[in-house]
Design a protein around this motif. Structure first.
Motif, mmCIF file in Angstrom:
data_model
loop_
_atom_site.group_PDB
_atom_site.id
_atom_site.type_symbol
_atom_site.label_atom_id
_atom_site.label_comp_id
_atom_site.label_asym_id
_atom_site.label_seq_id
_atom_site.Cartn_x
_atom_site.Cartn_y
_atom_site.Cartn_z
ATOM 1 N N GLN A 197 1.008 -1.172 -0.281
ATOM 2 C CA GLN A 197 0.037 0.138 -0.072
ATOM 3 C C GLN A 197 0.738 1.341 0.205
ATOM 4 O O GLN A 197 2.211 1.363 0.321
ATOM 5 N N GLY A 198 0.485 2.315 -1.034
ATOM 6 C CA GLY A 198 1.058 3.505 -0.881
ATOM 7 C C GLY A 198 2.659 3.726 -1.307
ATOM 8 O O GLY A 198 3.231 4.788 -1.575
ATOM 9 N N GLY A 199 1.910 2.813 -2.956
ATOM 10 C CA GLY A 199 3.054 2.413 -3.396
ATOM 11 C C GLY A 199 3.366 3.545 -4.556
ATOM 12 O O GLY A 199 4.685 4.374 -5.607
ATOM 13 N N ARG A 200 1.770 4.420 -4.973
ATOM 14 C CA ARG A 200 1.681 5.521 -5.309
ATOM 15 C C ARG A 200 1.300 6.277 -5.111
ATOM 16 O O ARG A 200 -0.069 5.879 -3.885
ATOM 17 N N LYS A 201 1.359 7.116 -4.982
ATOM 18 C CA LYS A 201 -0.071 8.480 -4.069
ATOM 19 C C LYS A 201 -1.786 7.685 -4.602
ATOM 20 O O LYS A 201 -2.355 8.020 -3.831
ATOM 21 N N TRP A 202 -1.618 8.110 -6.126
ATOM 22 C CA TRP A 202 -2.872 8.191 -6.644
ATOM 23 C C TRP A 202 -3.523 6.299 -6.379
ATOM 24 O O TRP A 202 -4.951 6.291 -6.131
ATOM 25 N N SER A 203 -3.067 5.784 -5.821
ATOM 26 C CA SER A 203 -3.805 3.912 -5.635
ATOM 27 C C SER A 203 -3.745 4.322 -4.408
ATOM 28 O O SER A 203 -4.229 3.832 -3.655
ATOM 29 N N SER A 204 -3.474 5.381 -3.474
ATOM 30 C CA SER A 204 -3.826 5.842 -2.513
ATOM 31 C C SER A 204 -5.248 6.930 -2.054
ATOM 32 O O SER A 204 -5.142 7.029 -0.831
ATOM 33 N N SER A 205 -5.531 6.809 -3.043
ATOM 34 C CA SER A 205 -6.513 8.310 -3.011
ATOM 35 C C SER A 205 -7.804 7.953 -2.545
ATOM 36 O O SER A 205 -8.599 8.955 -2.453
#
Length: 170
Positions: A128-136
């Protein structure tokens, strides 16, 4: 939901499911590509447009983040509670193409998704949190899950739809 041991497993599943999905369109007559059939909620063109739309979004989210922008998912124009409008925008974007052109675009887009997967580190892809968009979103999914949900999962479900469409239109 399925879990992948590594990126190769994810890539193999995407490749296999994409091939099975896109093969279904080879025997559809061009004149029927926009034919809506009772019992199937999308035309062949719409089914491919849906896939292209979501793959483009994933690629665009990554591109925006790499350029330093704050990514708004799914798009600035469509919120998660208006996915129907988003899908309509996909259909409109691809309505003028032939099935052959759409299939070719699909194959290229699949390769771009695979290239994207290969650009990530294992931790970026699977944690989790690999990219900001994936955690949005509240789901806070790892990138692999976003990719799975928008490639493998619909490739399988839409393959069932296109097969039903072909059976019913005969």
């Amino acid at each position: 939901m399925v879990e992948y041991k590594n990126r190769q497993e994810l890539i193999l599943e995407i490749s296999n499911r994409a091939k099975l999905f896109i093969e279904e369109f080879k025997d559809i007559d061009e004149k029927n590509k926009d034919k809506l059939i009772d019992g199937v909620d999308k035309t062949p063109t719409q089914m491919i447009a849906y896939q292209l739309g979501w793959m483009n979004l994933i690629l665009d989210w990554e591109k925006q983040e790499q350029q330093g922008y704050t990514v708004i998912t799914p798009t600035p124009d469509y919120k998660w509670n208006n996915l129907g409008g988003l899908y309509e925008s996909f259909y409109k974007e691809y309505e003028g193409y032939t099935l052959k052109e759409l299939c070719s675009m699909f194959i290229k887009k699949e390769q771009q998704i695979i290239d994207l997967i290969n650009s990530y580190t294992d931790s970026e892809l699977f944690q989790q949190g690999g990219r900001k968009w994936s955690s949005s979103t509240p789901s806070n999914w790892p990138i692999w899950k976003w990719i799975h949900i928008n490639t493998v999962a619909p490739f399988k479900s839409f393959r069932t739809k296109i097969r039903k469409w072909k059976r019913l239109q005969q």
